[in-house]
Design an enzyme around this catalytic site. Structure first.
Site, PDB file in Angstrom:
ATOM      1  N   CYS A 226       0.831  -1.201   0.000  1.00  0.00           N
ATOM      2  CA  CYS A 226       0.000   0.000   0.000  1.00  0.00           C
ATOM      3  C   CYS A 226       0.873   1.262   0.000  1.00  0.00           C
ATOM      4  O   CYS A 226       1.493   1.584  -1.007  1.00  0.00           O
ATOM      5  CB  CYS A 226      -0.968  -0.047   1.188  1.00  0.00           C
TER       6      CYS A 226
ATOM      7  N   HIS B 283      -3.470  -5.420   0.270  1.00  0.00           N
ATOM      8  CA  HIS B 283      -2.933  -5.971   1.516  1.00  0.00           C
ATOM      9  C   HIS B 283      -3.047  -7.507   1.472  1.00  0.00           C
ATOM     10  O   HIS B 283      -4.063  -8.069   1.901  1.00  0.00           O
ATOM     11  CB  HIS B 283      -3.718  -5.434   2.716  1.00  0.00           C
TER      12      HIS B 283
ATOM     13  N   GLU C 116      -1.830  -9.614   3.331  1.00  0.00           N
ATOM     14  CA  GLU C 116      -1.886 -10.205   4.673  1.00  0.00           C
ATOM     15  C   GLU C 116      -3.314 -10.496   5.120  1.00  0.00           C
ATOM     16  O   GLU C 116      -3.538 -11.364   5.969  1.00  0.00           O
ATOM     17  CB  GLU C 116      -1.193  -9.281   5.690  1.00  0.00           C
TER      18      GLU C 116
END
Length: 542
Positions: free
Chosen positions: A377, A513, A515
């Protein structure tokens, strides 16, 4: 519909979210369709504007809702996706009830906490529960907090409506260890349960968090003073891996307690995948990979929770231990000499100007010294800025977020970029205008032959976003001519979502993202590839 309500006592951060996810995984392993949701007592509408240094990370669901980090725990343990309707705050609930009152839905009645607020809370819970065999509902905060009372009253009423065979109360509490006395103390737990019982809720299962396992004598004492059967007093000590929790709960037959009370046919559980998962991570003797996370919110260990967990998932996938070090981007100790000690560098998401120069230093070091690098990001945006400054020689290149008067707006909001004549001529015709934040799952097309295509082994990918600023396509041709290519574009709008450097062992930046979609049993391909590159660098250095 069947519900398990999970409350907490004594202190906050006692592990209710982890317990909810682990219990959901345990029940799911028996074939039941389970999900989790959270009721958050704070008055904020959502955590999107809250400080990560105080509240921890903001987790984003696939449908684009900003939520508490506990929803990340749920998704990592469960096989199902958790949507935005699985999360509710006091702010959201009161806003909706007030909206209904304003439009006359209550026909002029006096709107009160009971029944209007509590009824709305119950309707949110039931809406999720209709689609699952068991819904685990975490009530945020601690018993005794004034802001939690409407939620506790709502779940107390649900128990009356549905009965004990459909509603189970679980209370998670903490047993402090008094070092001078050399023992765990049960009195705080006794008082916590007393407080809960005073508002009409008797826990069916008591989960005791502690530094070490509690013995039978302590269980007997707790059972006696809390009116909970001794077999329902569950010990959850500190663990080397949180993913051992399903095994800990299975060993104490928590699933059998649930099945017995809810009159569910006793299915055989299979947690072999969880047991297999943790053994290599716990027993691995290889030299750990050192990974630096250069961030802004390092004072709070939960600020990058999903990122930390995703890296652990990847570590287990490649059967190689890692050491994660959160490094303040504003620290004076952030030098080239210090960065040379790491096998990989990550610059995660964030915003604002604080710490930017430290992040740019880390990115430049990773680029010039061939260190595996991942920018997420804001980290990707800064990687573009660093490249434009030091490779393309564009003095003052920046993001309009940091410098609205920059001569080279290589990152900005698309409408702002279009207002500049040169940028307006270069904006992709496919790009759609819109200054609203991009939130939730977005599909990207992948450039053939790129590192990204090697990682995902697919022509498209779908990951979750949370950002407002975009890379300016005006500079992409010059960037590509000098080695930084665009390898991922959003399928619908044509926004630049992934960049990479061709002549580098592993250098990538992504607007999304990754994750948020990583799970211990399904690790993110991006993090697995990143750690493999870090591992290769360590092997070469050795």
């Amino acid at each position: 519909m069947k519900f398990i309500f999970i409350t907490g006592g004594v202190v906050s951060s006692v592990g209710k979210g982890l317990f909810a996810g682990a219990l959901g995984a345990l029940l799911e392993s028996s074939g039941l369709k389970c999900t989790c949701m959270k009721l958050d007592p704070y008055v904020n509408v959502d955590p999107g504007t809250m400080r990560p240094s105080e509240h921890g990370e903001v987790y984003v669901t696939h449908d684009g809702i900003e939520t508490d980090l506990d929803l990340g725990h749920y998704e990592r343990f469960l096989s199902t996706e958790i949507g935005g309707n699985h999360y509710a705050t006091t702010g959201q609930i009161y806003s909706e009830v007030i909206r209904k009152e304003r439009q006359g839905d209550y026909l002029g009645a006096c709107v009160q906490v009971v029944p209007h607020i509590t009824n709305h809370i119950q309707s949110l819970i039931e809406k999720v529960g209709h689609k699952h065999d068991i819904t685990l509902v975490e009530v945020g905060g601690t018993v005794g907090d004034i802001e939690s009372l409407p939620f506790l009253e709502a779940i107390r009423q649900l128990r009356i409506r549905y009965g004990a065979h459909q509603v189970v109360f679980v209370h998670v509490t903490w047993l402090p260890y008094i070092e001078s006395a050399g023992e765990l103390k049960t009195k705080p737990t006794q008082h916590s349960v007393k407080e809960l019982r005073s508002i009409g809720i008797q826990p069916d299962i008591l989960v005791c968090r502690s530094k070490s396992s509690i013995n039978i004598t302590q269980k007997e004492k707790i059972a006696l003073f809390t009116n909970v059967p001794i077999e329902a007093v569950i010990s959850t000590p500190d663990l080397e891996s949180i993913y051992a929790m399903p095994s800990v709960l299975a060993a104490q037959k928590v699933d059998k307690l649930i099945q017995s009370q809810m009159n569910i046919e006793e299915y055989k559980i299979d947690i072999s995948r969880w047991e297999t998962l943790i053994k290599p991570a716990l027993n691995n003797k290889n030299k750990p990979l050192k990974i630096a996370i250069i961030g802004k919110y390092v004072s709070c260990k939960d600020a990058y929770k999903s990122l930390d967990e995703a890296l652990k998932h990847a570590s287990m996938a490649i059967d190689y231990p890692i050491v994660l070090e959160h490094v303040s981007a504003s620290s004076e100790s952030l030098t080239a000499n210090m960065l040379s000690t790491y096998n990989g560098i990550i610059v995660p998401g964030g915003f604002g100007s604080r710490g930017v120069e430290g992040k740019l230093l880390a990115i430049q070091y990773a680029r010039e010294h061939q260190v595996p690098f991942l920018g997420i990001c804001y980290g990707m945006q800064l990687a573009v800025i660093e490249f434009c400054r030091h490779v393309l020689g564009l003095k003052g290149a920046n993001s309009s977020e940091i410098d609205s008067n920059t001569p080279h707006p290589v990152v900005g909001i698309i409408e702002e970029l279009c207002q500049r004549k040169s940028a307006k001529q270069a904006i992709h015709s496919k790009m759609m205008l819109g200054g609203t934040m991009r939130l939730g799952a977005i599909t990207d097309t992948v450039k053939k032959g790129s590192l990204l295509s090697q990682v995902y082994q697919a022509e498209t990918l779908r990951e979750r976003h949370r950002h407002r600023y975009e890379v300016n396509p005006e500079y992409c041709r010059e960037m590509a001519a000098n080695g930084m290519i665009v390898s991922g574009l959003s399928e619908r709008e044509g926004f630049i979502d992934v960049i990479e450097i061709k002549e580098h062992p592993w250098f990538m930046g992504c607007q999304f993202h990754p994750e948020f979609t990583s799970k211990p049993l399904e690790p993110s391909k991006l993090f697995v590839s990143f750690l493999n590159a870090a591992k290769k660098r360590q092997e070469i250095a050795s």
